[in-house]
Design a protein around this motif. Structure first.
Motif, short mmCIF file in Angstrom:
data_model
loop_
_atom_site.label_atom_id
_atom_site.label_comp_id
_atom_site.label_asym_id
_atom_site.label_seq_id
_atom_site.Cartn_x
_atom_site.Cartn_y
_atom_site.Cartn_z
N ILE A 4 -14.86 -0.78 -3.45
CA ILE A 4 -15.92 -0.01 -2.80
C ILE A 4 -15.53 1.46 -2.77
N THR A 5 -16.40 2.31 -3.31
CA THR A 5 -16.19 3.75 -3.23
C THR A 5 -16.89 4.27 -1.97
N GLY A 6 -16.48 5.45 -1.55
CA GLY A 6 -17.03 5.94 -0.28
C GLY A 6 -16.56 5.08 0.88
N ALA A 7 -15.33 4.59 0.79
CA ALA A 7 -14.84 3.58 1.71
C ALA A 7 -14.61 4.11 3.13
N LYS A 8 -14.53 5.41 3.28
CA LYS A 8 -14.33 5.97 4.62
C LYS A 8 -15.63 6.38 5.28
N GLY A 9 -16.74 6.02 4.67
CA GLY A 9 -18.03 6.37 5.22
C GLY A 9 -18.51 5.40 6.29
N PHE A 10 -19.68 5.67 6.83
CA PHE A 10 -20.28 4.87 7.91
C PHE A 10 -20.45 3.42 7.49
N PHE A 11 -21.01 3.20 6.31
CA PHE A 11 -21.19 1.85 5.80
C PHE A 11 -19.86 1.24 5.34
N GLY A 12 -19.09 2.01 4.59
CA GLY A 12 -17.89 1.50 3.96
C GLY A 12 -16.85 1.00 4.95
N THR A 13 -16.59 1.76 6.01
CA THR A 13 -15.57 1.35 6.98
C THR A 13 -15.96 0.04 7.66
N ARG A 14 -17.22 -0.11 7.97
CA ARG A 14 -17.69 -1.34 8.63
C ARG A 14 -17.70 -2.52 7.67
N VAL A 63 -10.87 7.03 -12.96
CA VAL A 63 -11.75 5.90 -12.69
C VAL A 63 -11.42 4.73 -13.62
N ASP A 64 -11.29 5.03 -14.91
CA ASP A 64 -10.99 3.99 -15.89
C ASP A 64 -9.67 3.28 -15.57
N THR A 65 -8.65 4.07 -15.22
CA THR A 65 -7.33 3.50 -14.91
C THR A 65 -7.38 2.63 -13.67
N THR A 66 -8.06 3.11 -12.63
CA THR A 66 -8.15 2.36 -11.37
C THR A 66 -8.86 1.03 -11.57
N PHE A 67 -9.95 1.05 -12.31
CA PHE A 67 -10.70 -0.18 -12.54
C PHE A 67 -9.91 -1.16 -13.40
N ALA A 68 -9.24 -0.64 -14.41
CA ALA A 68 -8.46 -1.51 -15.30
C ALA A 68 -7.31 -2.18 -14.55
N GLU A 69 -6.75 -1.49 -13.57
CA GLU A 69 -5.64 -2.05 -12.81
C GLU A 69 -6.11 -3.08 -11.79
N PHE A 70 -7.21 -2.81 -11.11
CA PHE A 70 -7.69 -3.71 -10.05
C PHE A 70 -8.57 -4.84 -10.59
N LYS A 71 -9.32 -4.54 -11.64
CA LYS A 71 -10.23 -5.51 -12.26
C LYS A 71 -11.18 -6.16 -11.24
N PRO A 72 -12.06 -5.36 -10.65
CA PRO A 72 -12.94 -5.90 -9.61
C PRO A 72 -14.01 -6.83 -10.18
N ASP A 73 -14.34 -7.85 -9.39
CA ASP A 73 -15.49 -8.70 -9.72
C ASP A 73 -16.79 -7.96 -9.39
N TYR A 74 -16.77 -7.28 -8.24
CA TYR A 74 -17.93 -6.52 -7.79
C TYR A 74 -17.51 -5.11 -7.42
N VAL A 75 -18.40 -4.17 -7.66
CA VAL A 75 -18.18 -2.78 -7.25
C VAL A 75 -19.37 -2.36 -6.41
N ILE A 76 -19.09 -1.82 -5.24
CA ILE A 76 -20.13 -1.23 -4.40
C ILE A 76 -19.93 0.28 -4.46
N HIS A 77 -20.84 0.95 -5.12
CA HIS A 77 -20.68 2.40 -5.29
C HIS A 77 -21.49 3.12 -4.21
N ALA A 78 -20.78 3.45 -3.14
CA ALA A 78 -21.41 4.11 -2.00
C ALA A 78 -21.02 5.58 -1.90
N ALA A 79 -20.09 6.04 -2.73
CA ALA A 79 -19.64 7.43 -2.66
C ALA A 79 -20.74 8.37 -3.14
N ALA A 80 -20.97 9.44 -2.38
CA ALA A 80 -21.98 10.43 -2.75
C ALA A 80 -21.86 11.62 -1.82
N ILE A 81 -22.38 12.75 -2.28
CA ILE A 81 -22.62 13.88 -1.38
C ILE A 81 -24.06 13.73 -0.93
#
Length: 285
Positions: A7-17, A44-62
């Motif tokens: 999950i990106t934006g993990a320190k946000g209102f939705f992400g932390t909860r 991004v490519d390196t992080t994903f290749a290392e963790f190999k997520p089944d699901y990605v929640i892309h919540a990061a944004a300005i």
């Protein structure tokens, strides 16, 4: 074996909860800008290749409208190019993507909401334009993807989570600080209890891919909602001194028709009742 969620934006209102709720049910990599710069494709490519997520929640944004309007290049780099980097990494690793979008894609539409997924968005802010562009770009990259257009999430402060400006928290702050609230009778938005969304989130991984309007039905104006919260807090007799109407020159209605998601079994309590539920859960009423 636990499914992996990044999950990106993990320190946000939705992400932390979200992380607090599911950290024992999924293997979660919660990443914010300090851990991953989504505008850095190589990272991004390196992080994903290392963790190999089944699901990605892309919540990061300005998501701050004024900042995006004043700094469109920065906003586009994060909100569009960053999302493209995430989608390409999902494709390379076989990860299924949940892309968090927004009701604000309809902010410039002349007709009033609620809007369905078949209505054509006409965003008039940089943030809304970024999100709509990202939606289109991501659909050209990925087939295994859900686009969730969120309504305004609300909730209250909790341990190890962040808080965002939201209708319930704003009202409690105004009441505590002795401030008179200025609310609009001609602004209408969906208002969704964040925990009601999070509790149902695993269902989303099981529904058909596509774009879904996500959140609660709300027939009430911003003014009506503030009046409801104050009344629930025992301040009904003091409403004239606590709340003023401050209407905008033009009616704003960005409510979403969420019936498509409801047909998949993901349903939400109407906003006023959900607010009462929240206040009861936190023992304010």
């Amino acid at each position: 074996m636990k499914k992996k969620i990044l999950i990106t934006g993990a320190k946000g209102f939705f992400g932390t909860r979200f992380i607090n709720r599911y950290q024992n049910e999924f293997e979660i990599a919660g990443l914010d800008v300090q851990q991953l710069d989504i505008t850095d494709k190589s990272a991004v490519d390196t992080t994903f290749a290392e963790f190999k997520p089944d699901y990605v929640i892309h919540a990061a944004a300005i998501a701050v409208t004024d900042f995006c309007n004043k700094h469109p290049d920065v906003a586009h780099k994060v909100n569009v190019q960053g999302a493209i980097n995430v989608a390409n990494a999902c494709k390379a690793n076989g990860s299924k993507l949940v892309f968090i979008s927004t009701e604000q894609v309809f902010n410039g539409n002349e007709e009033a909401g609620p809007y369905s997924e078949l209505d054509t968005p006409v965003p008039d802010t940089v943030y809304g334009q970024n999100k709509l562009e990202a939606e289109r770009e991501l659909k050209s990259i990925l087939d295994e993807m859900w686009i969730l257009r969120f309504t305004w999430l609300f909730g209250l402060p909790e341990r190890y989570t962040t808080i965002n400006p939201n209708v319930v928290w704003n009202t409690l702050q105004a009441l505590t600080n002795g401030e008179v609230m200025q609310e609009r009778r001609n602004e209408f938005r969906g208002l969704t209890y964040v925990h009601e969304l999070i509790e149902q989130f695993p269902k989303i991984f099981t529904i058909p891919y596509g774009t879904y309007h996500t959140g609660a039905h709300n027939p009430a104006s911003r003014y009506d909602i503030a009046e409801h919260i104050l009344s629930e807090l025992g301040q009904k007799e003091r409403l004239p001194e606590l709340l003023n109407a401050n209407d905008a020159p033009k009616t704003r209605d960005v409510r979403l028709d969420t019936s498509k998601l409801a047909d998949q079994g993901v349903v939400f309590t109407e906003s006023k009742d959900a607010i009462t539920k929240c206040l009861k859960e936190f023992h304010f009423v």
